[in-house]
Design a protein around this motif. Structure first.
Motif, short mmCIF file in Angstrom:
data_model
loop_
_atom_site.label_atom_id
_atom_site.label_comp_id
_atom_site.label_asym_id
_atom_site.label_seq_id
_atom_site.Cartn_x
_atom_site.Cartn_y
_atom_site.Cartn_z
N LYS B 4 1.01 -1.03 0.19
CA LYS B 4 0.02 -0.07 -0.10
C LYS B 4 0.89 1.18 0.05
O LYS B 4 2.12 1.14 0.56
CB LYS B 4 -1.03 -0.04 1.31
CG LYS B 4 -0.26 0.09 2.46
CD LYS B 4 -1.18 -0.14 3.62
CE LYS B 4 -1.92 1.12 4.27
NZ LYS B 4 -1.00 2.11 4.91
N THR B 5 0.28 2.42 -0.59
CA THR B 5 0.89 3.43 -0.39
C THR B 5 1.02 4.35 0.78
O THR B 5 0.00 3.97 1.72
CB THR B 5 0.48 4.54 -1.58
OG1 THR B 5 -0.97 4.60 -1.21
CG2 THR B 5 0.76 3.94 -2.99
N PRO B 6 1.80 5.19 1.12
CA PRO B 6 1.74 5.82 2.34
C PRO B 6 0.40 6.65 2.79
O PRO B 6 -0.12 7.13 1.46
CB PRO B 6 2.99 6.96 2.20
CG PRO B 6 3.77 6.22 1.42
CD PRO B 6 3.25 5.45 0.53
N VAL B 8 -0.34 9.57 3.86
CA VAL B 8 -0.27 10.79 3.58
C VAL B 8 -0.61 11.27 2.25
O VAL B 8 -1.17 12.10 1.73
CB VAL B 8 1.16 11.37 4.06
CG1 VAL B 8 2.13 10.92 3.14
CG2 VAL B 8 0.84 12.96 4.00
N MET B 9 0.10 10.02 1.17
CA MET B 9 -0.36 10.46 -0.21
C MET B 9 -1.76 10.05 -0.42
O MET B 9 -2.22 10.84 -1.38
CB MET B 9 0.80 9.51 -0.93
CG MET B 9 2.06 9.75 -0.84
SD MET B 9 3.14 8.53 -1.98
CE MET B 9 2.69 9.10 -3.55
N GLN B 10 -2.41 9.24 0.09
CA GLN B 10 -3.58 8.74 -0.09
C GLN B 10 -4.63 10.06 0.24
O GLN B 10 -5.29 10.50 -0.44
CB GLN B 10 -4.07 7.74 0.74
CG GLN B 10 -3.40 6.27 0.42
CD GLN B 10 -4.07 5.86 -0.98
OE1 GLN B 10 -5.02 6.54 -1.40
NE2 GLN B 10 -3.55 4.79 -1.52
N ARG B 11 -4.25 10.66 1.47
CA ARG B 11 -4.69 11.92 1.72
C ARG B 11 -4.90 13.07 1.02
O ARG B 11 -5.67 13.81 0.57
CB ARG B 11 -4.56 12.29 3.27
CG ARG B 11 -5.27 11.39 4.33
CD ARG B 11 -4.64 11.17 5.67
NE ARG B 11 -4.33 12.72 6.31
CZ ARG B 11 -3.58 13.01 7.15
NH1 ARG B 11 -2.95 11.93 7.95
NH2 ARG B 11 -3.37 14.10 7.55
N LEU B 12 -3.36 13.01 0.36
CA LEU B 12 -3.27 14.19 -0.42
C LEU B 12 -3.98 14.08 -1.82
O LEU B 12 -4.67 14.99 -2.30
CB LEU B 12 -1.77 14.47 -0.90
CG LEU B 12 -1.50 15.47 -1.98
CD1 LEU B 12 -1.70 17.00 -1.40
CD2 LEU B 12 0.05 15.49 -2.02
N TRP B 13 -4.09 12.76 -2.34
CA TRP B 13 -4.60 12.46 -3.36
C TRP B 13 -6.19 12.96 -3.47
O TRP B 13 -6.76 13.53 -4.27
CB TRP B 13 -4.88 10.82 -3.76
CG TRP B 13 -5.43 10.41 -4.78
CD1 TRP B 13 -6.78 10.05 -4.71
CD2 TRP B 13 -5.16 10.08 -6.03
NE1 TRP B 13 -7.25 9.50 -5.67
CE2 TRP B 13 -6.25 9.70 -6.83
CE3 TRP B 13 -3.93 10.64 -6.74
CZ2 TRP B 13 -6.56 9.48 -8.20
CZ3 TRP B 13 -3.94 10.31 -8.33
CH2 TRP B 13 -5.14 9.64 -8.80
N GLN B 14 -6.69 12.70 -2.26
CA GLN B 14 -8.19 12.94 -2.13
C GLN B 14 -8.29 14.58 -1.78
O GLN B 14 -9.35 15.13 -2.16
CB GLN B 14 -8.69 12.52 -0.68
CG GLN B 14 -8.94 10.99 -0.81
CD GLN B 14 -9.62 10.30 -2.04
OE1 GLN B 14 -10.65 11.13 -2.56
NE2 GLN B 14 -9.44 9.01 -2.45
N GLU B 15 -7.26 15.24 -1.53
CA GLU B 15 -7.34 16.79 -1.36
C GLU B 15 -7.02 17.47 -2.49
O GLU B 15 -7.33 18.71 -2.53
CB GLU B 15 -6.38 17.27 -0.19
CG GLU B 15 -6.78 16.70 1.09
CD GLU B 15 -5.78 17.10 2.29
OE1 GLU B 15 -4.92 17.78 1.99
OE2 GLU B 15 -6.02 16.58 3.49
N ILE B 16 -6.47 16.83 -3.63
CA ILE B 16 -6.22 17.66 -4.78
C ILE B 16 -7.39 18.16 -5.40
O ILE B 16 -8.36 17.40 -5.69
CB ILE B 16 -5.58 16.71 -5.80
CG1 ILE B 16 -4.14 16.27 -5.21
CG2 ILE B 16 -5.37 17.42 -7.06
CD1 ILE B 16 -3.40 15.23 -6.17
N PRO B 17 -7.44 19.62 -5.50
CA PRO B 17 -8.64 19.98 -6.17
C PRO B 17 -8.80 19.86 -7.80
O PRO B 17 -7.69 20.03 -8.33
CB PRO B 17 -8.35 21.64 -5.91
CG PRO B 17 -7.09 21.93 -5.76
CD PRO B 17 -6.41 20.47 -5.33
N THR B 18 -9.93 19.44 -7.90
CA THR B 18 -9.87 18.84 -9.50
C THR B 18 -10.82 20.09 -10.17
O THR B 18 -10.82 20.03 -11.51
CB THR B 18 -10.33 17.57 -9.64
OG1 THR B 18 -11.91 17.36 -8.96
CG2 THR B 18 -9.49 16.52 -8.99
#
Lengths: 168, 278
Positions: B4-6, B8-18
């Motif tokens: 699995k990925t860290p 923090v990266m999963q959280r950042l992924w979700q926070e990226i504004p699209t």
């Protein structure tokens, strides 16, 4: 028109993942949005081909990667200077920028091939088979690249610093 | 093994504004691109069709102008409206003449587009030229030997009849009439007159002797055409029996040359007169 409605459903469902994948592949948010838009435009003009494709997601991400590589070769020449900047207010992005910067640094430590593999496999949620199809490599190679990338990220000092501090 | 990925990266992924997917803009741009592509295809198709049509017309025009076929089935290369030209030497076969009368053999050769000549020296009196062809040895040179007495030489009219640019120049001078052929293909040269008929061509004026009378006429050449002016034809009026040279010359329409012999042809390229240097 059915054609446009099908495409609209398809594009809407994939927009966010495309933008985020582009960010994780090294684009800024704006660049990522441009890239996703460009990818979907190409997808729309070749919609029949996309529909005929066995795996539409693999086809779409293949287009995204190609567009990204093209854009890097051309250094975003589609960007045009403008006299007036868009007037839009923003919230304080400091914390977000810190996290994004750390993640970007951690991802930049990966080789481009490993980075593409891990982004497609773990963030775009493509299967090993799909990832292999997009990258044009064997599924076994996907597995080894992803494994190497994950090991590298787990030991990344940039990310370790973040996990030790509070992340809002 | 890490699978699995860290976090923090999963959280950042979700926070990226699209942002919102600009579907309307993509559709508009896509439709504009499609229209442009369709226009380009239509333009290219139209251009291709125009090219094909114009090319086809040009080819058809060229074919009509140059690829017509003579009555004898041999391709002739000539501009529109001009006199048919003799066939090329390479494409003409010498027909079998064994068993035919000599005169019939001559006619057959002529009908095949060849210029057939009976060698008067070998033939002797005209009467012998009606003998049947009993032996022939056709050679690539289009020469047919008939027994030991008569030789028929079949040849193709020269592509350049005069061998020079002007038939006037080629005709200029005095010629001995070595053959005079009737409309039926019969020889009109009786043995007594075999060497007496002469013609002289010089700058549009023809003079000569037809046996016992002198003849004179104006002639004109153009390319492979030769015309003897009927009105200008004059003759002395000594009463004697002589070959109808003047009358036959009025039927001449074409001229050709093979070796040292010049042939004057009728409208259908049948030989009327053969001239050799006197």
């Amino acid at each position: 028109m059915d054609h446009d409605r099908d495409f609209t459903d398809f594009a809407s469902a994939r927009w966010s993942a495309l933008v985020r994948s582009a960010v994780f592949l090294g684009c800024t948010t704006e660049e990522a949005q441009d890239l996703a838009q460009h990818t979907l435009l190409r997808c729309y003009t070749s919609w029949r081909k996309v529909q005929r494709a066995g795996d539409q997601d693999a086809y779409l991400y293949r287009m995204l990667l190609n567009a990204l590589r093209d854009a890097r070769r051309r250094r975003w020449r589609n960007e045009r200077p403008t006299a007036t900047l868009p007037d839009r207010g923003r919230d304080d992005q400091t914390h977000h920028i810190d996290v994004a910067d750390a993640v970007d640094r951690a991802l930049r430590e990966l080789s481009p091939a490993n980075r593409e593999a891990v982004v497609l496999r773990y963030y775009a949620h493509l299967s090993e088979q799909q990832t292999a199809q997009v990258l044009g490599i064997a599924p076994g190679t996907v597995k080894s690249r992803v494994s190497r990338a994950l090991a590298q990220l787990a030991t990344s000092t940039h990310l370790k610093d973040l996990t030790e501090g509070p992340i809002r | 093994m890490i699978d699995k990925t860290p976090d923090v990266m999963q959280r950042l992924w979700q926070e990226i504004p699209t942002g919102q997917a600009p579907i309307a803009k993509i559709l508009a741009d896509g439709q504009r691109l499609r229209r442009r592509r369709r226009r380009a295809v239509a333009t290219a198709t139209t251009a291709a069709v125009v090219l094909v049509v114009v090319g086809g017309l040009a080819t058809a025009q060229y074919s009509v102008g140059t690829d017509s076929t003579d009555g004898n089935g041999l391709a002739a290369d000539r501009p529109n409206g001009t006199t048919p030209e003799p066939p090329s030497q390479d494409s003409t076969e010498v027909p079998a003449v064994v068993g035919l009368k000599v005169n019939r053999a001559v006619r057959l050769l002529e009908e095949s587009g060849l210029v057939a000549m009976v060698d008067q020296a070998a033939c002797g009196p005209a009467a012998r030229c009606v003998d049947e062809v009993t032996a022939a040895s056709p050679e690539p040179g289009r020469r047919v030997d008939i027994g030991s007495a008569v030789t028929i030489t079949a040849s193709v009219p020269s592509a350049d009849p005069g061998g020079v640019s002007s038939n006037d120049v080629a005709l200029k001078g005095t010629w001995r009439v070595s053959a005079l052929v009737s409309e039926n293909g019969d020889s009109l040269l009786a043995g007594a007159y075999a060497d007496q008929l002469q013609l002289t061509f010089d700058a549009g004026r023809m003079t000569g002797t037809s046996g016992c009378n002198d003849i004179s006429a104006v002639y004109a050449t153009e390319g492979r055409d030769l015309r003897v002016n009927r009105e200008s034809m004059s003759s002395t009026a000594v009463g004697c029996e002589e070959p109808p040279l003047a009358a036959r010359l009025l039927d001449v329409r074409h001229i050709s040359r093979s070796g040292d012999t010049v042939y004057l042809h009728a409208e259908d390229w049948m030989i009327v007169v053969a001239l050799t240097r006197g």
